[in-house]
Design a protein around this motif. Sequence first.
Motif, mmCIF file in Angstrom:
data_model
loop_
_atom_site.group_PDB
_atom_site.id
_atom_site.type_symbol
_atom_site.label_atom_id
_atom_site.label_comp_id
_atom_site.label_asym_id
_atom_site.label_seq_id
_atom_site.Cartn_x
_atom_site.Cartn_y
_atom_site.Cartn_z
ATOM 1 N N LEU A 117 0.863 -1.175 0.000
ATOM 2 C CA LEU A 117 0.000 0.000 0.000
ATOM 3 C C LEU A 117 0.899 1.224 0.000
ATOM 4 C CD1 LEU A 117 -2.614 -1.083 2.703
ATOM 5 C CD2 LEU A 117 -2.752 -1.410 0.228
ATOM 6 N N PHE A 118 0.808 2.042 -1.048
ATOM 7 C CA PHE A 118 1.621 3.244 -1.181
ATOM 8 C C PHE A 118 0.736 4.470 -0.954
ATOM 9 C CE2 PHE A 118 3.669 0.075 -3.902
ATOM 10 C CZ PHE A 118 4.974 0.130 -3.442
ATOM 11 N N ILE A 119 1.173 5.349 -0.063
ATOM 12 C CA ILE A 119 0.389 6.519 0.323
ATOM 13 C C ILE A 119 1.102 7.780 -0.133
ATOM 14 C CG2 ILE A 119 -0.536 7.812 2.296
ATOM 15 C CD1 ILE A 119 -0.599 5.049 3.767
ATOM 16 N N GLN A 120 0.365 8.685 -0.795
ATOM 17 C CA GLN A 120 0.942 9.904 -1.330
ATOM 18 C C GLN A 120 -0.154 10.922 -1.641
ATOM 19 O OE1 GLN A 120 1.755 7.089 -4.409
ATOM 20 N NE2 GLN A 120 -0.268 7.021 -3.482
ATOM 21 N N ALA A 121 0.279 12.167 -1.894
ATOM 22 C CA ALA A 121 -0.667 13.222 -2.258
ATOM 23 C C ALA A 121 -0.858 13.318 -3.770
ATOM 24 C CB ALA A 121 -0.196 14.563 -1.715
ATOM 25 N N ASP A 122 0.051 12.754 -4.542
ATOM 26 C CA ASP A 122 0.004 12.886 -5.994
ATOM 27 C C ASP A 122 0.509 11.585 -6.607
ATOM 28 O OD1 ASP A 122 0.612 13.451 -8.730
ATOM 29 O OD2 ASP A 122 0.782 15.584 -8.280
ATOM 30 N N ILE A 123 -0.397 10.761 -7.135
ATOM 31 C CA ILE A 123 -0.023 9.454 -7.671
ATOM 32 C C ILE A 123 0.968 9.594 -8.817
ATOM 33 C CG2 ILE A 123 -0.883 7.441 -8.930
ATOM 34 C CD1 ILE A 123 -3.462 7.669 -7.284
ATOM 35 N N GLU A 124 0.734 10.545 -9.715
ATOM 36 C CA GLU A 124 1.609 10.689 -10.882
ATOM 37 C C GLU A 124 3.007 11.132 -10.482
ATOM 38 O OE1 GLU A 124 1.614 12.808 -15.313
ATOM 39 O OE2 GLU A 124 0.017 13.242 -13.883
ATOM 40 N N ARG A 125 3.102 12.119 -9.595
ATOM 41 C CA ARG A 125 4.408 12.658 -9.211
ATOM 42 C C ARG A 125 5.174 11.725 -8.274
ATOM 43 N NH1 ARG A 125 5.360 15.563 -4.722
ATOM 44 N NH2 ARG A 125 3.226 16.319 -4.524
#
Length: 446
Positions: A361-369
Amino acid sequence: MAPILMRYGRHIFLKFEDGAKAREWLRVMMARVNALSGEHGTRFTVNVGFTFEGLKALGLSQRSLDSFPPAFRTGAAGRADVVGDVGPHAPEHWEGGLGGPDIHAMAWIRTDSDESREVAMQVLAAEMEAMGGIEIRFVQDTMALAHANGIGSEGEHFGFADPISQPPIEGADTPCYPGDGVPEADGKWRSLKPGEFLLGYEDEAGPGGTGAPEPFELRVNGTYMVFRKLHQDVAAFRNYLHTAAKSLYGSDDPGHQELVAAKMMGRWRSGCPIDLSPDKDDSAIASDPMRRNNFTYEGDDDGLRCPLGAHLRRTNPRATPLKRATAVRRHRLIRRGVEYGPHLPDGALEDDGVDRGLVNLFIQADIERQFEFVQQEWMKGGEFIGLDPNEQDPINGIGGEGSQMMVPGAKRPFLFDLPTFVTVKGGEYLFVPGLKALEGLIEEKF
């Protein structure tokens, strides 16, 4: 009181056949989200995230739907070519309809035993059945191997301690180690801004953070999660260590096999970074949280201590000079990896046909970046760090004839024809709303 070890998980993928009934089920379940439930004599937590198709099924307004970033709107299957999910990793091979239009949400359970997991599932399934309009499409269980098999404090199927390193976040109670955070002019390191991982907060580009989706109340305290099911071919990995040790060092004795494994991963199996101890494992470093992440790769621009293409050096280059101008701090991810499937018995070199691997599970504010950039630029190629452009990640890359890895300092400094050790079995892009936003989705406020 001893901490509760929530090492058992279940990922439940849902289709909303009736948006109104789905919202009513979410209303019932909302009291459990981010809270420890003690129902029916068991203890479990539940969280929920939605695909773009799921948000449409819930009745989110077109204005808000259109404000989501293109990568999320397209979804994991539609972005497969971008992240290198081709060939054996391609969506047509994924399980349970993952990546398809009928996956609307993922609810995930964390609990402390297999029995508790079954009770939690019975509670949720009974509520779904009573409400109607919700179909369970796919279920994926996980169980941390460290709990089941005692292989170290943490572990995964290839035998490496995991997880070891996570990005330090400003305002959170997490230490910032050199190389893990952001370098300052005075030589010190600082934590990353919370907006790199949580929507509605300042990120490394400045105040405001990521400006999508709209309105602000929908995104604040939310995040994007990437689900990945990764099958691990443990027998192939063990067999390749024999072959690679002979190739690199002229001997396949256990010590040289372990050295090859460390060079490919970037850490010894204990978790000790090879940047700090390049020739042998050091359990004292591995067991000390103040030392095992305190490294930067500085002074190792040629990869003599840790190969430039090692798996963990790719995922976080730290202070490595990069050939393509980019700011490492803008591409960090919070990763939670939990194993599924049983441990292959120690020493076994034949595959037993049982499916095993990792759910990441990867957590981030911007999937593309963040996620997509790391997959495309850092994992699937070598130009960013001065390697052959065709050199991929040795653990997660597409292997086969022509695949290679440079190992400076070895008797023969290249590995060739690496097998495909890890195969993607499914993926989803999910929006995980904050509690207020979840309430707004239920009440159709957006």
